[in-house]
Motif scaffolding. Structure first.
Motif, mmCIF file in Angstrom:
data_model
loop_
_atom_site.group_PDB
_atom_site.id
_atom_site.type_symbol
_atom_site.label_atom_id
_atom_site.label_comp_id
_atom_site.label_asym_id
_atom_site.label_seq_id
_atom_site.Cartn_x
_atom_site.Cartn_y
_atom_site.Cartn_z
ATOM 1 N N ASP A 153 0.891 -1.339 -0.124
ATOM 2 C CA ASP A 153 -0.047 -0.119 -0.041
ATOM 3 C C ASP A 153 0.631 1.325 0.183
ATOM 4 N N GLU A 154 0.876 1.816 -1.129
ATOM 5 C CA GLU A 154 1.960 3.224 -1.285
ATOM 6 C C GLU A 154 1.462 4.328 -0.299
ATOM 7 N N SER A 155 0.196 4.275 0.020
ATOM 8 C CA SER A 155 -0.304 5.248 1.130
ATOM 9 C C SER A 155 0.387 5.348 2.361
ATOM 10 N N GLN A 156 0.828 4.087 2.841
ATOM 11 C CA GLN A 156 1.493 4.140 4.161
ATOM 12 C C GLN A 156 3.027 4.443 3.786
ATOM 13 N N VAL A 157 3.501 4.259 2.737
ATOM 14 C CA VAL A 157 4.731 4.765 2.301
ATOM 15 C C VAL A 157 4.947 6.440 2.212
ATOM 16 N N GLU A 158 3.548 6.828 1.622
ATOM 17 C CA GLU A 158 3.754 8.400 1.571
ATOM 18 C C GLU A 158 3.542 9.019 2.943
ATOM 19 N N ALA A 159 2.791 8.346 3.779
ATOM 20 C CA ALA A 159 2.621 8.962 5.233
ATOM 21 C C ALA A 159 4.050 8.984 5.901
ATOM 22 N N VAL A 160 4.701 7.821 5.705
ATOM 23 C CA VAL A 160 6.126 7.888 6.443
ATOM 24 C C VAL A 160 6.848 8.910 5.742
ATOM 25 N N ARG A 161 6.839 9.009 4.546
ATOM 26 C CA ARG A 161 7.727 10.095 3.904
ATOM 27 C C ARG A 161 7.229 11.501 4.111
ATOM 28 N N ALA A 162 6.026 11.858 4.420
ATOM 29 C CA ALA A 162 5.437 13.093 4.690
ATOM 30 C C ALA A 162 6.153 13.560 6.042
ATOM 31 N N THR A 163 6.377 12.664 7.008
ATOM 32 C CA THR A 163 6.903 13.090 8.031
ATOM 33 C C THR A 163 8.405 13.610 8.031
ATOM 34 N N VAL B 176 12.013 5.145 5.886
ATOM 35 C CA VAL B 176 10.831 4.995 4.729
ATOM 36 C C VAL B 176 10.781 3.603 4.649
ATOM 37 N N THR B 177 11.815 2.992 4.377
ATOM 38 C CA THR B 177 11.741 1.451 4.082
ATOM 39 C C THR B 177 11.560 0.673 5.509
ATOM 40 N N SER B 178 12.051 1.065 6.367
ATOM 41 C CA SER B 178 11.845 0.474 7.861
ATOM 42 C C SER B 178 10.668 0.280 8.170
ATOM 43 N N GLN C 144 5.018 -4.190 5.821
ATOM 44 C CA GLN C 144 3.806 -4.685 5.229
ATOM 45 C C GLN C 144 4.549 -6.046 4.153
ATOM 46 N N VAL C 145 5.862 -6.147 4.038
ATOM 47 C CA VAL C 145 6.056 -7.381 3.306
ATOM 48 C C VAL C 145 6.706 -8.264 4.335
ATOM 49 N N MET C 146 6.877 -8.114 5.627
ATOM 50 C CA MET C 146 7.140 -8.899 6.483
ATOM 51 C C MET C 146 6.438 -10.399 6.567
ATOM 52 N N PRO C 147 5.286 -10.486 6.742
ATOM 53 C CA PRO C 147 4.601 -11.883 6.705
ATOM 54 C C PRO C 147 4.950 -12.425 5.341
ATOM 55 N N ALA C 148 5.123 -11.947 3.981
ATOM 56 C CA ALA C 148 5.058 -12.623 2.950
ATOM 57 C C ALA C 148 6.682 -12.891 3.064
ATOM 58 N N PHE C 149 7.613 -12.508 3.803
ATOM 59 C CA PHE C 149 8.983 -12.709 3.632
ATOM 60 C C PHE C 149 9.223 -13.987 4.515
ATOM 61 N N ALA C 150 8.429 -13.945 5.787
ATOM 62 C CA ALA C 150 8.531 -15.110 6.539
ATOM 63 C C ALA C 150 8.059 -16.356 5.900
ATOM 64 N N GLY C 151 6.894 -16.269 5.159
ATOM 65 C CA GLY C 151 6.306 -17.266 4.651
ATOM 66 C C GLY C 151 7.044 -18.067 3.376
ATOM 67 N N ILE C 152 8.061 -16.884 2.622
ATOM 68 C CA ILE C 152 8.503 -17.234 1.414
ATOM 69 C C ILE C 152 10.017 -18.115 2.219
ATOM 70 N N SER C 153 10.326 -17.672 3.026
ATOM 71 C CA SER C 153 11.516 -18.387 3.870
ATOM 72 C C SER C 153 11.220 -19.658 4.213
ATOM 73 N N VAL C 154 10.347 -19.922 4.981
ATOM 74 C CA VAL C 154 9.836 -21.359 5.449
ATOM 75 C C VAL C 154 9.609 -22.309 4.214
ATOM 76 N N PHE C 155 8.906 -21.485 3.391
ATOM 77 C CA PHE C 155 8.535 -22.477 2.229
ATOM 78 C C PHE C 155 9.695 -22.856 1.263
ATOM 79 N N ARG C 156 10.775 -22.098 1.103
ATOM 80 C CA ARG C 156 11.909 -22.286 0.237
ATOM 81 C C ARG C 156 12.831 -23.200 1.343
ATOM 82 N N TRP C 157 12.733 -23.251 2.499
ATOM 83 C CA TRP C 157 13.472 -24.230 3.428
ATOM 84 C C TRP C 157 12.678 -25.412 3.260
ATOM 85 N N ASP C 158 11.650 -25.730 2.971
ATOM 86 C CA ASP C 158 10.948 -26.832 3.050
ATOM 87 C C ASP C 158 11.326 -27.469 1.653
#
Length: 271
Positions: free
Chosen positions: A173-183, A190-192, A198-212
């Protein structure tokens, strides 16, 4: 005959001659391709062996029973090496995949003209080469052993993890990124605070799936000298010790089932 629908009513109408000719031409080309392909396959196939295959498979199955359970003590160390190869290779792949994915994502890359094509090239290169081929090349370069297996798994994992991760970054969601950048936050902030959560759940799922996946791929790398349970499997097949082969296959199946169960439980817990 083609069918069109007008006001909910099907209307049958004759196809135009050019369309009908194109359809028949496509069928003719497909038939020619099928016949030519079958002729090539037939030339390279020894049909007496194929016809004898059911009997040979049944004979091999009889020779593999019962498994040689006395050999189980010699499999713990290779199996431990296999798990280590999968785990360390996955960590290596993830560590490299994160910056590659960041550079590949159109909304986060520092340079669309230079870094993004380079990152996409790394992803495609990694995904194009199977881990077994990576292992074969690495064994040739650095010699046989577990280290070659870890590198092979790591190189193969980069493309898989980076592709899924950069797609997840582009869907944030770019609106959340813009909100952080506006501060007045810096790029790192902004990245942190705008991208990573926003991508942390996907990152965790990808990591575990790849290990499998890597657990399964690590079991065959020993066939080319990269260590793990594939080494005793290759040795057992070479010496026609089929009762040992059946035991090793049972151990591999059990480890894969266990890794899938762990992967499913971890994904349920973190996603």
């Amino acid at each position: 005959m083609a069918v069109s629908v007008r006001q909910g009513t099907k209307i049958w109408q004759r196809r135009e001659r050019a369309v009908q000719f194109s359809i028949w031409a496509a069928w003719f080309v497909a038939a020619v391709v099928l016949v030519v392909s079958w002729s090539f396959i037939s030339e390279k196939t020894i049909w007496p062996f194929v016809l004898d295959a059911p009997q040979q498979a049944a004979d091999l199955g009889v020779r593999m029973v019962p498994p040689d359970w006395g050999f189980i003590g010699a499999l713990w160390r290779p199996m431990w090496d296999t798990i280590n190869m999968a785990t360390l290779g996955t960590l290596m792949g993830i560590a490299i995949a994160v910056p590659v994915a960041y550079c590949a994502a159109r909304n986060t890359t520092p340079s669309v003209a230079v870094l993004r094509p380079l990152a996409l090239f790394v992803i495609v290169s990694s995904r194009s080469i199977n881990s077994l081929i990576w292992a074969l090349m690495l064994v040739t370069i650095i010699g046989p052993g577990v280290f070659a297996g870890i590198l092979a798994i790591g190189f193969r994992s980069i493309g898989f993890c980076a592709k899924l991760l950069y797609e997840a970054i582009e869907e944030i969601d770019e609106s959340q990124v813009e909100a952080v950048r506006a501060t007045g936050a810096s790029s790192a902030q902004v990245t942190s605070y705008g991208v990573v959560p926003q991508v942390m759940p996907a990152f965790a799922g990808i990591s575990v799936f790849r290990w499998d996946i890597n657990i399964r791929e690590s079991t065959v790398l020993g066939l080319v000298g990269a260590g793990g349970i594939g080494l005793p499997l290759n040795s057992a097949i070479t010496t026609l010790a089929w009762t040992k082969v059946s035991l090793i296959l049972l151990v591999i199946i059990a480890s894969v089932v266990l890794s899938e169960w762990i992967s499913a439980k971890v994904r349920q817990a973190i996603i």
